[in-house]
Enzyme design. Structure first.
Site, PDB file in Angstrom:
ATOM      1  CG  ASP A 155      -1.862  -0.985   1.363  1.00 50.12           C
ATOM      2  OD1 ASP A 155      -2.126  -1.983   0.485  1.00 50.12           O
ATOM      3  OD2 ASP A 155      -2.776  -0.982   2.262  1.00 50.12           O
ATOM      4  CG  ASP A 156       0.482   3.723   2.374  1.00 50.88           C
ATOM      5  OD1 ASP A 156      -0.635   3.438   2.090  1.00 50.88           O
ATOM      6  OD2 ASP A 156       0.707   3.723   3.648  1.00 50.88           O
ATOM      7  CG  HIS A 178      -4.348   2.793  -0.328  1.00 53.24           C
ATOM      8  ND1 HIS A 178      -5.166   2.267   0.395  1.00 53.24           N
ATOM      9  CD2 HIS A 178      -3.416   3.037   0.460  1.00 53.24           C
ATOM     10  CE1 HIS A 178      -4.800   2.222   1.667  1.00 53.24           C
ATOM     11  NE2 HIS A 178      -3.627   2.663   1.679  1.00 53.24           N
ATOM     12  CG  HIS A 215      -3.461   7.209   3.016  1.00 53.06           C
ATOM     13  ND1 HIS A 215      -3.272   7.027   4.295  1.00 53.06           N
ATOM     14  CD2 HIS A 215      -3.144   5.889   2.553  1.00 53.06           C
ATOM     15  CE1 HIS A 215      -3.072   5.867   4.576  1.00 53.06           C
ATOM     16  NE2 HIS A 215      -2.896   5.016   3.635  1.00 53.06           N
ATOM     17  CE1 TYR A 265      -3.740   5.771   8.563  1.00 47.85           C
ATOM     18  CE2 TYR A 265      -5.585   7.026   7.478  1.00 47.85           C
ATOM     19  CZ  TYR A 265      -4.303   7.236   7.747  1.00 47.85           C
ATOM     20  OH  TYR A 265      -3.742   8.183   7.767  1.00 47.85           O
ATOM     21  CG  HIS A 267       2.370   0.085   4.216  1.00 46.87           C
ATOM     22  ND1 HIS A 267       2.552  -0.844   5.492  1.00 46.87           N
ATOM     23  CD2 HIS A 267       1.276   0.543   4.171  1.00 46.87           C
ATOM     24  CE1 HIS A 267       1.336  -0.504   5.980  1.00 46.87           C
ATOM     25  NE2 HIS A 267       0.495   0.398   5.372  1.00 46.87           N
TER      26      HIS A 267
HETATM   27 ZN    ZN Z   1      -2.279   2.957   3.525  1.00 44.44          ZN
END
Ligand code: ZN
Ligand code: NAG
Ligand code: NAG
Length: 445
Positions: A183-184, A233, A237, A274, A344
């Site tokens: 993720d991210d 995503h 965020h 989250y 991540h």
């Molecule tokens: Zn995230």
């Protein structure tokens, strides 16, 4: 300041001693005594940054250039019906909202997406908004959210108890299947991760942040052409249960748009930042054609979370992150399904832990894991990961599935008069779904 891996290895050796056929790690702590780690690994990467060097104070190590750049106009042969890769020289900032904050809801684009959601006829549950500081995730325990937390089963608020609906993906159905997710990103160290994945021929699902795609669109094209799955995503965020319906639509809409601009296709899966989703966020995601993908959770405090994210901030040590990984492994060994774990690609530390320790250990695991993108662990092809190429006959769009399963209700006559959309079956489904509203037990996709 940049250090080569060799220099780090020479300066900070981690003692590795044989231990029951596995490797056991020990290190010198600053006071000179040796600390044993509380885990052992089946294998590590010989070129890994030593564990003792992976922490919040770590100097930056070199980022790598993309070792395979995507060629504009080339057609992804592994996705049946995919359009050629768009030719981009630069994305224009004026075409997108500002990064890292929720987008305005009065732009022509967002107004159009709001209307499209309305046109589906989806009933969006009227739930109170939660409160969170922009960068914090654990909003379940915030005093301001106590009423929502007390109602977390009714509103199926995953963050607070782990509730999932039948439409959510929370694991891979087959034991030892691992739906590998990061993720991210896309972020500066993403190419370092991709180089390792390519070397080991591992494919993953990347849940990307729209406003980071803007700065790293070449990385996204390379990930996509490298046969990784791209999924959403959000744009900025933020925790979605803290945003208004219109802001959530903007978060998801802008992410869909920038990915389509860069790749020519639109993802049909999303992961809420989250893991913050309730029935309000869920209804909007589903109406926008996005399947929520969580990470496996066996109980309120038993998530498949490596905690890799917080090494960067110093709230979690690398020992704790790898202990988190070992507990993921312990759980994976005991459950009857496969799993999805949280990792991540945003920080240097998360990439170093993944490529140096977690993935080598996973590759050496016996019995072997089948490591793959989420869409593949669901026994679907990569074509089914994108709206434009999805096989609608064998994999009906998720909103239709969700209506049929009673996860969402539709009111009035939706503009898209699909004959299978029936408010009556939806109401029946809601009741039969009560059994699925478990605070953490495995929910099958
Ligand atoms: Zn995230
Ligand atoms: C609890 O959740 C249900 C289902 O979403 C909702 O109808 C109800 O209004 C909520 N109650 C409170 C007190 O928030
Ligand atoms: C499936 O339906 C979508 C619209 O929801 C369409 O864009 C797509 O092309 C269809 N898939 C195929 C393979 O035709």
């Amino acid at each position: 300041m940049r250090f080569s891996r060799q220099a780090l290895l020479a300066a900070l050796p981690a003692a590795v001693v044989a231990h029951g056929g596995r490797q056991h790690h020990a290190r010198q702590n600053p006071s000179g005594s040796t600390t044993s780690y509380t885990f052992s690994l089946a294998a590590t990467n010989p070129t890994a940054v030593p564990l003792s060097a992976i922490n919040s104070l770590q100097p930056s190590s070199a980022t790598k250039a993309l070792h395979s750049t995507a060629v504009a106009g080339s057609v992804p042969t592994f996705i049946s019906g995919a359009p050629p890769l768009p030719a981009i020289t630069a994305l224009r900032a004026a075409d997108y909202p500002d990064p890292d904050k929720p987008a305005p809801t009065d732009s022509p684009e967002v107004k159009r997406w709001i209307q499209e959601v309305k046109d589906t006829g989806v009933v969006i549950p009227d739930l109170s908004l939660n409160v969170a500081a922009p960068a914090t995730g654990p909003i379940c325990t915030a005093p301001e959210n106590a009423a929502a937390a007390a109602n977390s089963t009714a509103r199926c608020w995953w963050t607070c108890g782990g509730c999932t609906r039948a439409s959510d993906i929370a694991d891979c159905p087959t034991k030892l299947d691992w739906g590998l997710t990061f993720d991210d990103g896309p972020a500066p160290y993403t190419p370092n991760l991709m180089e390792y994945l390519d070397e080991k021929q591992i494919k993953a699902t990347f849940f990307v942040v729209g406003s980071r795609v803007f700065y790293n669109w070449q990385t996204l094209q390379s990930q996509y052409m490298g046969q990784h799955q791209i999924a959403i995503h959000t744009w900025s965020h933020y925790a979605l249960t803290t945003l208004t319906n219109e802001q959530i639509i903007a978060e998801l809409g802008w992410s869909k748009k920038i990915i389509k601009d860069v790749l020519g296709v639109t993802p049909n899966m999303m992961r809420p930042p989250y893991g913050d989703i309730d029935d309000r966020v869920r209804a909007i995601s589903l109406a926008m054609g996005l399947t929520p993908v969580m990470w496996t959770r066996l109980g309120p405090n038993s998530a498949f979370n490596t905690n890799d994210f917080d090494i960067h901030s110093g709230t979690v040590t690398v020992d704790q992150a790898l202990s988190g990984w070992k507990s993921v492994l312990d759980k994976a060994n005991t459950i009857d399904t496969g799993f999805i774990a949280l990792e991540h690609d945003i920080w240097q530390q998360t990439v170093e832990v993944a490529t140096g320790y977690i993935l080598p250990d996973a590759l050496a695991h016996q019995p072997a894991f089948k490591i793959q993108p989420v869409v593949n662990c669901l026994a679907r092809t990569m074509s089914d990961a994108y709206v434009e190429t999805n096989n609608n006959a064998t994999n009906p769009p998720v909103f239709k599935q969700a209506v049929d399963a009673g996860v969402v209700k539709v009111s009035g006559k939706p503009k898209d008069t699909s004959p299978a959309v029936s408010a009556q079956s939806a109401a029946g489904g809601i009741l039969s779904l009560a059994g699925l509203m478990l605070g953490g037990l495995l929910a099958m996709p």
